[in-house]
Write a protein that holds these residues in place. Sequence first.
Motif, short mmCIF file in Angstrom:
data_model
loop_
_atom_site.label_atom_id
_atom_site.label_comp_id
_atom_site.label_asym_id
_atom_site.label_seq_id
_atom_site.Cartn_x
_atom_site.Cartn_y
_atom_site.Cartn_z
N LEU A 68 -12.83 7.70 17.91
CA LEU A 68 -11.37 8.07 17.81
C LEU A 68 -10.45 7.13 18.65
CD1 LEU A 68 -11.33 11.26 18.40
CD2 LEU A 68 -10.99 11.28 16.15
N GLY A 69 -11.12 5.91 18.90
CA GLY A 69 -10.55 4.61 19.50
C GLY A 69 -9.74 5.87 21.14
N LEU A 70 -10.34 6.40 21.97
CA LEU A 70 -9.92 6.66 23.10
C LEU A 70 -10.97 6.38 24.18
CD1 LEU A 70 -9.38 10.72 21.89
CD2 LEU A 70 -8.05 9.50 21.92
N ARG A 89 -5.09 7.31 10.38
CA ARG A 89 -4.99 8.19 11.27
C ARG A 89 -4.89 9.94 10.51
NH1 ARG A 89 -5.67 7.00 16.76
NH2 ARG A 89 -4.55 5.23 16.77
N TYR A 94 -9.31 16.50 15.86
CA TYR A 94 -9.58 15.99 16.26
C TYR A 94 -10.02 17.52 17.73
CZ TYR A 94 -10.84 14.16 21.57
OH TYR A 94 -11.71 13.86 22.45
N PRO A 96 -10.91 19.24 20.88
CA PRO A 96 -11.64 17.91 22.14
C PRO A 96 -12.61 18.71 23.21
CG PRO A 96 -8.96 17.76 22.63
CD PRO A 96 -9.87 18.96 20.98
N SER A 100 -11.02 19.96 29.05
CA SER A 100 -10.35 18.82 28.87
C SER A 100 -8.47 19.14 29.66
CB SER A 100 -10.73 17.67 28.19
OG SER A 100 -9.98 18.37 26.94
N MET A 115 1.47 22.35 17.65
CA MET A 115 0.87 20.39 17.75
C MET A 115 -0.31 19.84 17.32
SD MET A 115 -0.23 20.95 22.51
CE MET A 115 1.20 21.71 23.19
N GLY A 116 -0.78 20.47 16.03
CA GLY A 116 -1.58 19.55 15.25
C GLY A 116 -0.70 19.42 13.87
N LEU A 117 0.16 20.01 14.08
CA LEU A 117 1.31 19.61 13.28
C LEU A 117 1.77 18.25 13.84
CD1 LEU A 117 2.59 23.04 11.57
CD2 LEU A 117 1.08 21.45 10.50
N ARG A 119 2.19 14.79 14.45
CA ARG A 119 2.13 13.98 13.93
C ARG A 119 3.15 13.87 11.74
NH1 ARG A 119 -0.48 8.90 13.14
NH2 ARG A 119 -0.34 8.59 10.45
N PHE A 164 -8.27 26.09 19.38
CA PHE A 164 -7.76 24.61 19.59
C PHE A 164 -8.57 24.01 17.96
CE2 PHE A 164 -9.34 21.91 23.51
CZ PHE A 164 -7.62 22.06 24.25
N ARG A 167 -5.34 24.00 16.06
CA ARG A 167 -4.87 22.80 15.97
C ARG A 167 -5.45 22.27 14.95
NH1 ARG A 167 -3.99 20.51 21.81
NH2 ARG A 167 -6.42 19.49 21.24
N GLN A 171 -4.20 20.65 11.50
CA GLN A 171 -3.84 18.76 11.50
C GLN A 171 -5.02 18.67 9.77
OE1 GLN A 171 -6.36 17.60 14.69
NE2 GLN A 171 -5.17 15.84 14.50
N ASP B 213 -2.26 18.15 26.90
CA ASP B 213 -3.39 17.04 25.45
C ASP B 213 -3.20 15.51 25.61
OD1 ASP B 213 -5.62 16.82 25.19
OD2 ASP B 213 -6.08 18.37 23.90
N PHE B 216 -6.24 14.45 22.42
CA PHE B 216 -5.68 14.71 21.29
C PHE B 216 -4.16 13.86 21.13
CE2 PHE B 216 -3.42 17.75 18.47
CZ PHE B 216 -4.00 17.51 17.48
N ARG B 218 -3.15 11.20 21.38
CA ARG B 218 -3.33 9.48 21.42
C ARG B 218 -4.73 9.89 20.20
NH1 ARG B 218 -6.75 6.04 25.75
NH2 ARG B 218 -7.13 4.15 24.31
N ALA B 219 -5.53 10.89 20.22
CA ALA B 219 -6.07 10.56 18.43
C ALA B 219 -4.92 10.90 17.44
CB ALA B 219 -7.05 11.59 18.41
N GLN B 220 -3.81 11.98 17.77
CA GLN B 220 -3.04 11.75 16.35
C GLN B 220 -2.47 11.19 16.54
OE1 GLN B 220 -0.65 15.42 17.96
NE2 GLN B 220 -1.01 16.08 15.66
N TRP B 222 0.27 9.32 18.45
CA TRP B 222 1.08 9.13 19.46
C TRP B 222 0.41 7.47 20.04
CZ3 TRP B 222 5.59 11.10 18.40
CH2 TRP B 222 5.33 12.38 16.52
#
Lengths: 270, 478
Positions: A68-70, A89, A94, A96, A100, A115-117, A119, A164, A167, A171, B213, B216, B218-220, B222
């Motif tokens: 995921l590039g984290l 993307r 995801y 987590p 966390s 928050m899943g929305l 984006r 979680f 969420r 997405q 979070d 999360f 960042r994975a999205q 942002w």
Amino acid sequence: MMLPWKMSGQPAGPEHSPYAPVSIHDVTVAYHRKPVLWDVDLDLPEGKLVGVIGPNGAGKSTLIKAILGLVPTASGEVKFYGGTLRKHRALVGYVPQRESVDWDFPVSALDVVAMGLYRRIGWFRRIRRTHYEEATKALARVGMDSLALRQISQLSGGQQQRVFLARALAQDAQIYFMDEPLVGVDAATERVIIALLRELRNAGRTVVVVHHDLQSVAEYFDHVIMLNTRVVAAGPTAEVFTQDNLLKTYGGRLTLLDEAAHAVARTGQR
Amino acid sequence: MTAQRQSRGSPSFGLLVALVGVLAFIALTVCAESATPALWRIFSLRDYNTRVVMGGTGLLGVACGVIGTFMVLRKKALLGDAISHATLPGIAIAFWVMVAAGGTGKYLPGLLLGAAVSGVLGMGAILLVRHHTRLPEDAILGIVLSIFFGAGVAILGVIQKMSTASAAGLETFIYGKTASMLGEDGRRIAWAAGVLIAISVLLFKEFRALCFDAGFARAQGWPIRTLDAVMMGMVVTATVIGLQAVGLILVIALLIIPPSAARFWTEDLGILVWLAAGLGALSGVVGSGVSAAFPELPAGGVIVLVASSVFVVSLLFGRARGLVFRAVTHLWLEVRITRQNALRSLFEVSERHSAGEPVTEKALREVRYWRGMQLHRALRRLEREDRVCRVLGGWRLTPDGHEEAQRMVRNHRLWELYLIHHAAVAPSHVDRDADLIEHVLGHEMVVELEKLLDATVAEPAVPESPHPIAAPVEEGGT
């Protein structure tokens, strides 16, 4: 070292399907010079439930985060449907690890699912009623709609995990990455989550799950990635999830320790 | 706002507005009554200068409250402190440069620009050290804070030795002095506060995701580094405009205390932000007012003292997490549980007895452990509610009590069944678990359980209920 899933004698590197939802090309991750993931090279199959297993510190979470590039990768790259993560993307969901985040945070379960929305809502825009309705539907799919307005610290561990998951459902992704979604949840929640994962798989989504309980691997997953810093084995569960591979995955450290102990004992005798 | 905000947040919010009102009223009356004409004059806002000072610090409180909320939730409170201390060398150097250029060195926008540059440099130093070393975060903050502040103090010392200009006023940036605030300073604060609030409103959703979070978010996709940079830029801005009023040592208090106090009143970020803004404004206005009446007191200290009182009141009486509220809730739960346990035990014992025979307290103590006077008090409470009555030789359930106890026992058995069938709890552990949980369960859940159990469990396993459980009256409106 020759790895069974790599094509031998081809300097150009192993072959990857350009249509695989995720193909991982020789990814190595190191934290402060110590490698956590070593030369991982594989394709994730489409529309399958994929379990990632391995001992503590084997790099299971790191693999997901690297995809995921984290976390920065020391080498290698990850392709999504042959393209970059940036391009695809919206197709990636995801979940987590539950620990966390700070569950004392002043938001409700519904706020978290919404928050899943974010984006899709986009920069600066407000969350509208339709978005909350959509989030409520996602909560209903994990059986949590009656607790939508609860502050998240007032939920049990299993309920938090469901939030979680909801969420991630909001997405509406094609490929899901879930980091230990079954850790510390009650039996009822585990059943809900597994049913949901199967539902996603049956709808053609790819679901990658970091898992810790070896007992249920064969029952839950179609595909398994056995990880201990490097990939020990990867493939259909029926073929790959064998006693031999388990020993290689989990026994590696023990054998090393044993050898070290023997060496120490021998020098002591001299 | 959405319906969920209104339904959940408004009672505590209303309470808080009332509380703030009462506090303000008390403050005003005390001022008026104490025959201190100076205070009365200030809080009646008769002078232009007072209006500027109080308006300016009030707006500063709003801006700091808003951005401070996000900063605290992002767990960057101490980074804010390091940044504010890092502004000192910038102020000193800006003064030096302006004197060298032939000015008096007291040109405020120039000094604040120096402060901002130096604050950003301090933040950059922190990020740089964190990126390249494995030092713990708090050590890095301590190092950068003391290096910058120490450098600032040293440069100030050097400047004061120079005969060319008077650097006498510069220490006010350390402790704050509202009295020197002019109309243009007030306008500058108003502008900055307006910009900060506008950004917070625009990026509210993004900041919420970032603070809750970051992984999360960042994975999205942002850009969390950019968002963090914007947030820290806002902290620097709030710090710099607050330098004049509260000083660089205490400006962090305006960023941290109002959000922390507001947290005791609400569980909703949307309300929290504005509440923190309100409490910040209250602290700023009252604090600067008091300090204007007593010019020998440093304004920063007074403002922080007012903010601290707001914090203590919130800590004690906050509707969502205040200590008193929690204690009362806990006590209430305990009373409820002992009451129900007493009723149930009485029911179970009298079921075994022949009809109408009274139950002694001794018999009740045999079926369940009771602490000290707990059982007696619970029975007396039930007697007042007309659920039990005292008869010769013990206690007996009234018809009302019998009905309630029966319903409760049924709920209890529902739970046992639920735990056995759905939660995979060993039957031997059931009684204890169910005992605790049934008191926490609401009616909604019980109805849900009944449906669940009726569908899965064979009929005879569930005890017949003479009365279906009705929805509670008080929830009828929802």
